[in-house]
Motif scaffolding. Sequence first.
Motif, mmCIF file in Angstrom:
data_model
loop_
_atom_site.group_PDB
_atom_site.id
_atom_site.type_symbol
_atom_site.label_atom_id
_atom_site.label_comp_id
_atom_site.label_asym_id
_atom_site.label_seq_id
_atom_site.Cartn_x
_atom_site.Cartn_y
_atom_site.Cartn_z
ATOM 1 N N THR A 166 0.403 -10.906 48.387
ATOM 2 C CA THR A 166 -0.413 -9.892 47.721
ATOM 3 C C THR A 166 -0.022 -8.501 48.205
ATOM 4 O O THR A 166 0.537 -8.332 49.284
ATOM 5 C CB THR A 166 -1.917 -10.108 47.989
ATOM 6 N N TYR A 167 -0.345 -7.513 47.386
ATOM 7 C CA TYR A 167 -0.064 -6.128 47.746
ATOM 8 C C TYR A 167 -1.080 -5.237 47.042
ATOM 9 O O TYR A 167 -1.394 -5.443 45.852
ATOM 10 C CB TYR A 167 1.353 -5.743 47.317
ATOM 11 N N GLY B 164 -3.149 -3.589 42.162
ATOM 12 C CA GLY B 164 -3.128 -4.787 42.994
ATOM 13 C C GLY B 164 -2.191 -5.807 42.384
ATOM 14 O O GLY B 164 -2.062 -5.904 41.164
ATOM 15 N N VAL B 165 -1.508 -6.561 43.239
ATOM 16 C CA VAL B 165 -0.544 -7.561 42.771
ATOM 17 C C VAL B 165 -0.741 -8.860 43.557
ATOM 18 O O VAL B 165 -0.991 -8.830 44.767
ATOM 19 C CB VAL B 165 0.910 -7.072 42.962
ATOM 20 N N MET C 189 5.575 -5.445 45.937
ATOM 21 C CA MET C 189 5.728 -3.988 45.832
ATOM 22 C C MET C 189 6.554 -3.617 44.599
ATOM 23 O O MET C 189 6.250 -2.634 43.903
ATOM 24 C CB MET C 189 6.408 -3.435 47.087
ATOM 25 N N GLN C 190 7.591 -4.394 44.322
ATOM 26 C CA GLN C 190 8.428 -4.159 43.138
ATOM 27 C C GLN C 190 7.580 -4.221 41.869
ATOM 28 O O GLN C 190 7.691 -3.365 40.988
ATOM 29 C CB GLN C 190 9.526 -5.234 43.075
ATOM 30 N N LEU D 251 11.017 -9.217 35.484
ATOM 31 C CA LEU D 251 11.042 -9.033 36.928
ATOM 32 C C LEU D 251 12.343 -9.500 37.575
ATOM 33 O O LEU D 251 12.972 -8.758 38.336
ATOM 34 C CB LEU D 251 9.850 -9.762 37.565
ATOM 35 N N VAL D 252 12.742 -10.741 37.306
ATOM 36 C CA VAL D 252 13.911 -11.285 38.014
ATOM 37 C C VAL D 252 15.202 -10.566 37.646
ATOM 38 O O VAL D 252 16.178 -10.595 38.401
ATOM 39 C CB VAL D 252 14.054 -12.804 37.768
ATOM 40 N N ASP D 253 15.233 -9.889 36.491
ATOM 41 C CA ASP D 253 16.425 -9.159 36.054
ATOM 42 C C ASP D 253 16.416 -7.694 36.479
ATOM 43 O O ASP D 253 17.420 -6.998 36.354
ATOM 44 C CB ASP D 253 16.569 -9.231 34.532
ATOM 45 N N GLN D 254 15.287 -7.214 36.977
ATOM 46 C CA GLN D 254 15.193 -5.808 37.362
ATOM 47 C C GLN D 254 16.034 -5.515 38.603
ATOM 48 O O GLN D 254 16.158 -6.353 39.497
ATOM 49 C CB GLN D 254 13.733 -5.440 37.663
ATOM 50 N N ALA D 255 16.569 -4.317 38.659
ATOM 51 C CA ALA D 255 17.268 -3.882 39.871
ATOM 52 C C ALA D 255 16.257 -3.839 41.010
ATOM 53 O O ALA D 255 15.153 -3.311 40.854
ATOM 54 C CB ALA D 255 17.889 -2.509 39.653
ATOM 55 N N PHE D 256 16.619 -4.415 42.135
ATOM 56 C CA PHE D 256 15.729 -4.459 43.287
ATOM 57 C C PHE D 256 15.558 -3.042 43.827
ATOM 58 O O PHE D 256 16.541 -2.355 44.127
ATOM 59 C CB PHE D 256 16.315 -5.388 44.351
ATOM 60 N N VAL D 257 14.320 -2.592 43.966
ATOM 61 C CA VAL D 257 14.068 -1.189 44.311
ATOM 62 C C VAL D 257 14.604 -0.798 45.690
ATOM 63 O O VAL D 257 14.931 0.370 45.923
ATOM 64 C CB VAL D 257 12.553 -0.861 44.233
ATOM 65 N N LYS D 258 14.714 -1.754 46.599
ATOM 66 C CA LYS D 258 15.188 -1.434 47.950
ATOM 67 C C LYS D 258 16.699 -1.565 48.092
ATOM 68 O O LYS D 258 17.265 -1.193 49.125
ATOM 69 C CB LYS D 258 14.480 -2.334 48.973
#
Length: 307
Positions: free
Chosen positions: A152-153, A161-162, A187-188, A249-256
């Motif tokens: 969770t985040y 909230g996630v 967070m992503q 989600l799984v195809d998105q560029a990882f923000v970090k």
Amino acid sequence: MAFTAKDVQTLRQMTGCGMMDCKKALTESNGDMDKAVEYLREKGLSAAAKKADRVAAEGVVYAVADAAKKVGAIIEVNSETDFVAKNADFNAFVAQCAQIIMEQNPADVDALLACKTENGMTVEELLREKILVIGENLKIRRFVREEGTLATYIHAGGKIGVMVKFDVSDGIADKAEFVECGHDVAMQIAAINPGYLKREEVPAAVVEEEKKILEAQIQNDEKLKNKPAQVIEKMVTGRVEKFYKENCLVDQAFVKDGNMNVAQYVAKVAKDLGGKIEIESFVRFEKGEGIEKKADDFASEVASMVK
């Protein structure tokens, strides 16, 4: 003194209270309407009901997971002003509701309101009490309960909230590397707000609509509209692929680390830990999304008062 269903309805119209509260008030007052109104006012129910019509679009989103029991909850509780979202008593109430959701597994908001709290009150009775103490309309809007390996985040003090559910190999969930991975994925989701987990979940109608929009954009571009059909088709395919990378989600560029997507990041952590990690589902709540807020026009209000 006996009373009828019509009396109950009349009392409801007079006070704005619920049917069961009105029925109880008439029972306690032996059918005397004035005494029933007084009873409801003494209980604070009439005051709470009057606040119920006021728009509640602020508040908080709260998410929590119990790793040991493998259960979690995400909930949105709304208030009229953002100031209340910082109230410790209000936030304690929200956390209490989340705990009840995890423990009692209510089917929906109405079922949650009927759940008993530790002191014997129902959640609905406790909610009314908070409304009277805080002085604003408060509303439990929605929640989701999940079982399994969860992360969770909460972002910006409850604005977003996630809750993410993972399928992992035995022994993985307790490792610090996985906990960090779960936090990163949550967070992503909070930051980028994907509409879907993976491209297979995108409805065909959504893809077709996206294609139509892209084709129309090409036809409205003087430099592109006269290109050969196969070239235009490739352009549309390329833009649909971009749509997937932005919205799944799984195809998105990882923000970090923009050199990999989310799926590749999760796979890397799984490989490092010598097991399996897969994202099964996620829930993202944003405070007040979809609620139409009242636009206050102070100047017009003052003008109308001096006419």
